[in-house]
Design a protein around this motif. Structure first.
Motif, PDB file in Angstrom:
ATOM      1  N   GLU A   7      -1.275  -4.290  -1.550  1.00  0.00           N
ATOM      2  CA  GLU A   7      -1.416  -2.870  -1.858  1.00  0.00           C
ATOM      3  C   GLU A   7      -1.243  -1.984  -0.636  1.00  0.00           C
ATOM      4  OE1 GLU A   7      -4.982  -1.952  -3.980  1.00  0.00           O
ATOM      5  OE2 GLU A   7      -4.681  -3.567  -5.419  1.00  0.00           O
ATOM      6  N   THR A   8      -1.673  -2.460   0.531  1.00  0.00           N
ATOM      7  CA  THR A   8      -1.641  -1.656   1.749  1.00  0.00           C
ATOM      8  C   THR A   8      -0.902  -2.396   2.842  1.00  0.00           C
ATOM      9  OG1 THR A   8      -3.762  -0.640   1.210  1.00  0.00           O
ATOM     10  CG2 THR A   8      -3.063  -0.525   3.503  1.00  0.00           C
ATOM     11  N   LEU A   9      -0.023  -1.681   3.530  1.00  0.00           N
ATOM     12  CA  LEU A   9       0.694  -2.266   4.657  1.00  0.00           C
ATOM     13  C   LEU A   9       0.689  -1.278   5.806  1.00  0.00           C
ATOM     14  CD1 LEU A   9       2.495  -4.486   5.909  1.00  0.00           C
ATOM     15  CD2 LEU A   9       4.458  -3.253   4.956  1.00  0.00           C
ATOM     16  N   VAL A  10       0.181  -1.724   6.961  1.00  0.00           N
ATOM     17  CA  VAL A  10       0.231  -0.948   8.198  1.00  0.00           C
ATOM     18  C   VAL A  10       1.117  -1.740   9.146  1.00  0.00           C
ATOM     19  CG1 VAL A  10      -1.063  -0.003  10.140  1.00  0.00           C
ATOM     20  CG2 VAL A  10      -2.071  -0.013   7.845  1.00  0.00           C
ATOM     21  N   ASP A  11       2.277  -1.206   9.449  1.00  0.00           N
ATOM     22  CA  ASP A  11       3.238  -1.875  10.312  1.00  0.00           C
ATOM     23  C   ASP A  11       3.100  -1.300  11.712  1.00  0.00           C
ATOM     24  OD1 ASP A  11       5.486  -2.827  11.697  1.00  0.00           O
ATOM     25  OD2 ASP A  11       6.693  -2.870   9.874  1.00  0.00           O
ATOM     26  N   GLN A  12       2.522  -2.076  12.622  1.00  0.00           N
ATOM     27  CA  GLN A  12       2.307  -1.591  13.980  1.00  0.00           C
ATOM     28  C   GLN A  12       3.266  -2.228  14.971  1.00  0.00           C
ATOM     29  OE1 GLN A  12      -1.852  -1.833  14.996  1.00  0.00           O
ATOM     30  NE2 GLN A  12      -2.286  -0.058  13.740  1.00  0.00           N
ATOM     31  N   GLY A  13       4.366  -2.715  14.454  1.00  0.00           N
ATOM     32  CA  GLY A  13       5.385  -3.299  15.316  1.00  0.00           C
ATOM     33  C   GLY A  13       6.675  -2.529  15.202  1.00  0.00           C
ATOM     34  N   VAL A  14       7.696  -3.099  15.770  1.00  0.00           N
ATOM     35  CA  VAL A  14       9.012  -2.497  15.696  1.00  0.00           C
ATOM     36  C   VAL A  14       9.601  -2.845  14.333  1.00  0.00           C
ATOM     37  CG1 VAL A  14      11.320  -2.464  16.710  1.00  0.00           C
ATOM     38  CG2 VAL A  14       9.314  -2.697  18.184  1.00  0.00           C
ATOM     39  N   ILE A  15       9.972  -1.832  13.571  1.00  0.00           N
ATOM     40  CA  ILE A  15      10.527  -2.064  12.248  1.00  0.00           C
ATOM     41  C   ILE A  15      11.921  -2.679  12.398  1.00  0.00           C
ATOM     42  CG2 ILE A  15      11.481   0.231  11.953  1.00  0.00           C
ATOM     43  CD1 ILE A  15      10.600   0.031   9.000  1.00  0.00           C
ATOM     44  N   SER A  16      12.215  -3.640  11.535  1.00  0.00           N
ATOM     45  CA  SER A  16      13.473  -4.375  11.636  1.00  0.00           C
ATOM     46  C   SER A  16      14.043  -4.621  10.249  1.00  0.00           C
ATOM     47  CB  SER A  16      13.211  -5.718  12.327  1.00  0.00           C
ATOM     48  OG  SER A  16      12.357  -6.500  11.499  1.00  0.00           O
ATOM     49  N   VAL A  17      15.162  -5.318  10.197  1.00  0.00           N
ATOM     50  CA  VAL A  17      15.761  -5.697   8.921  1.00  0.00           C
ATOM     51  C   VAL A  17      14.779  -6.571   8.136  1.00  0.00           C
ATOM     52  CG1 VAL A  17      17.640  -6.999   7.850  1.00  0.00           C
ATOM     53  CG2 VAL A  17      18.109  -5.485   9.783  1.00  0.00           C
ATOM     54  N   ALA A  18      14.064  -7.455   8.834  1.00  0.00           N
ATOM     55  CA  ALA A  18      13.070  -8.311   8.172  1.00  0.00           C
ATOM     56  C   ALA A  18      11.956  -7.467   7.560  1.00  0.00           C
ATOM     57  CB  ALA A  18      12.493  -9.315   9.160  1.00  0.00           C
ATOM     58  N   SER A  19      11.544  -6.407   8.255  1.00  0.00           N
ATOM     59  CA  SER A  19      10.518  -5.501   7.723  1.00  0.00           C
ATOM     60  C   SER A  19      11.007  -4.845   6.445  1.00  0.00           C
ATOM     61  CB  SER A  19      10.172  -4.405   8.728  1.00  0.00           C
ATOM     62  OG  SER A  19       9.753  -4.922   9.949  1.00  0.00           O
ATOM     63  N   LEU A  20      12.253  -4.406   6.437  1.00  0.00           N
ATOM     64  CA  LEU A  20      12.817  -3.761   5.260  1.00  0.00           C
ATOM     65  C   LEU A  20      12.962  -4.745   4.106  1.00  0.00           C
ATOM     66  CD1 LEU A  20      15.471  -1.508   7.006  1.00  0.00           C
ATOM     67  CD2 LEU A  20      13.352  -0.765   5.924  1.00  0.00           C
ATOM     68  N   ASP A  21      13.348  -5.984   4.419  1.00  0.00           N
ATOM     69  CA  ASP A  21      13.427  -7.016   3.372  1.00  0.00           C
ATOM     70  C   ASP A  21      12.047  -7.282   2.784  1.00  0.00           C
ATOM     71  OD1 ASP A  21      16.164  -7.259   3.675  1.00  0.00           O
ATOM     72  OD2 ASP A  21      16.029  -9.029   4.978  1.00  0.00           O
ATOM     73  N   PHE A  22      11.028  -7.304   3.631  1.00  0.00           N
ATOM     74  CA  PHE A  22       9.661  -7.508   3.160  1.00  0.00           C
ATOM     75  C   PHE A  22       9.241  -6.363   2.234  1.00  0.00           C
ATOM     76  CE2 PHE A  22       5.050  -7.105   3.476  1.00  0.00           C
ATOM     77  CZ  PHE A  22       4.659  -8.400   3.154  1.00  0.00           C
ATOM     78  N   LEU A  23       9.578  -5.145   2.617  1.00  0.00           N
ATOM     79  CA  LEU A  23       9.269  -3.992   1.777  1.00  0.00           C
ATOM     80  C   LEU A  23       9.979  -4.074   0.428  1.00  0.00           C
ATOM     81  CD1 LEU A  23       9.254  -0.950   4.210  1.00  0.00           C
ATOM     82  CD2 LEU A  23       7.334  -1.891   2.940  1.00  0.00           C
ATOM     83  N   LYS A  24      11.245  -4.458   0.442  1.00  0.00           N
ATOM     84  CA  LYS A  24      12.004  -4.589  -0.802  1.00  0.00           C
ATOM     85  C   LYS A  24      11.336  -5.569  -1.758  1.00  0.00           C
ATOM     86  CE  LYS A  24      16.436  -3.503   1.282  1.00  0.00           C
ATOM     87  NZ  LYS A  24      17.694  -4.055   1.786  1.00  0.00           N
ATOM     88  N   ALA A  25      10.698  -6.599  -1.202  1.00  0.00           N
ATOM     89  CA  ALA A  25      10.027  -7.614  -2.018  1.00  0.00           C
ATOM     90  C   ALA A  25       8.622  -7.188  -2.448  1.00  0.00           C
ATOM     91  CB  ALA A  25       9.954  -8.927  -1.247  1.00  0.00           C
TER      92      ALA A  25
END
Length: 142
Positions: A12-30
Motif C-alpha cells: 500500500e505504501t512505498l517510500v523510495d529513498q534511492g535513485v529511481i531507475s528502470v527497475a523502480s519503474l518496473d516495480f511500480l508497474k507491478a
C-alpha cells in the motif's frame, strides 16, 4: 503449508529513498494498487515528466498520497506536469518540492495561480504541502 499474513496483503505504501531507475519503474508497474507513494530524494525532471507521471496518471487509480521531489535543475514547475498530476483524481494529499533540498538556498519559483488552476481539479484533495519554494514578494521598504 504456512503462509504469513503479509503474503496476502498488497503493498500500500512505498517510500523510495534511492535513485529511481528502470527497475523502480518496473516495480511500480507491478504494484499499481499502491495508495501512498513518496520520492523524497530529488529526481531529474525528465524522469518525472516522461516516465513517472505518465505511469501514475495512466494506471494508479487508488493513489491517495503523493510526494515528488524534483532535482536542483528544476526551478519552475511546468503546466504540463501539473496537468498530469491533475488526472490523479483519487489524491487526498500531495507534497511537491523542487530545487536544492538542503541549506539556505530556495530556488524553486512557485506559481501559486498555476498550482491552484490544476490542483483545484483534484476533487478529494485535502492537504497540499510545498517545500523549498520561493516567490517574488514586495520589498516593503526594507
Amino acid at each position: 503449508m504456512y503462509q504469513s499474513a503479509w503474503e496476502h496483503s498488497p503493498l500500500e505504501t512505498l517510500v523510495d529513498q534511492g535513485v529511481i531507475s528502470v527497475a523502480s519503474l518496473d516495480f511500480l508497474k507491478a504494484n499499481q494498487q499502491i495508495s501512498a507513494l513518496s520520492f523524497p530524494i530529488p529526481i531529474p525532471a525528465s524522469l518525472i515528466e516522461n516516465e513517472l507521471l505518465p505511469l501514475l496518471s495512466s494506471s494508479f487509480t487508488a493513489l491517495r498520497s503523493l510526494c515528488l521531489t524534483w532535482d536542483e535543475e528544476t526551478t519552475i514547475m511546468k503546466a504540463s506536469v501539473l496537468q498530469m498530476i491533475s488526472t490523479l483524481k483519487s489524491l487526498e494529499q500531495i507534497h511537491l518540492s523542487a530545487g536544492h533540498q538542503f541549506g539556505w538556498r530556495h530556488d524553486w519559483e512557485i506559481d501559486h495561480e498555476l498550482m491552484r488552476k490544476y490542483l483545484f481539479q483534484l476533487p478529494k484533495l485535502k492537504k497540499i504541502v510545498f517545500s523549498r519554494d520561493s516567490y517574488e514578494g514586495s520589498d516593503m521598504g526594507i
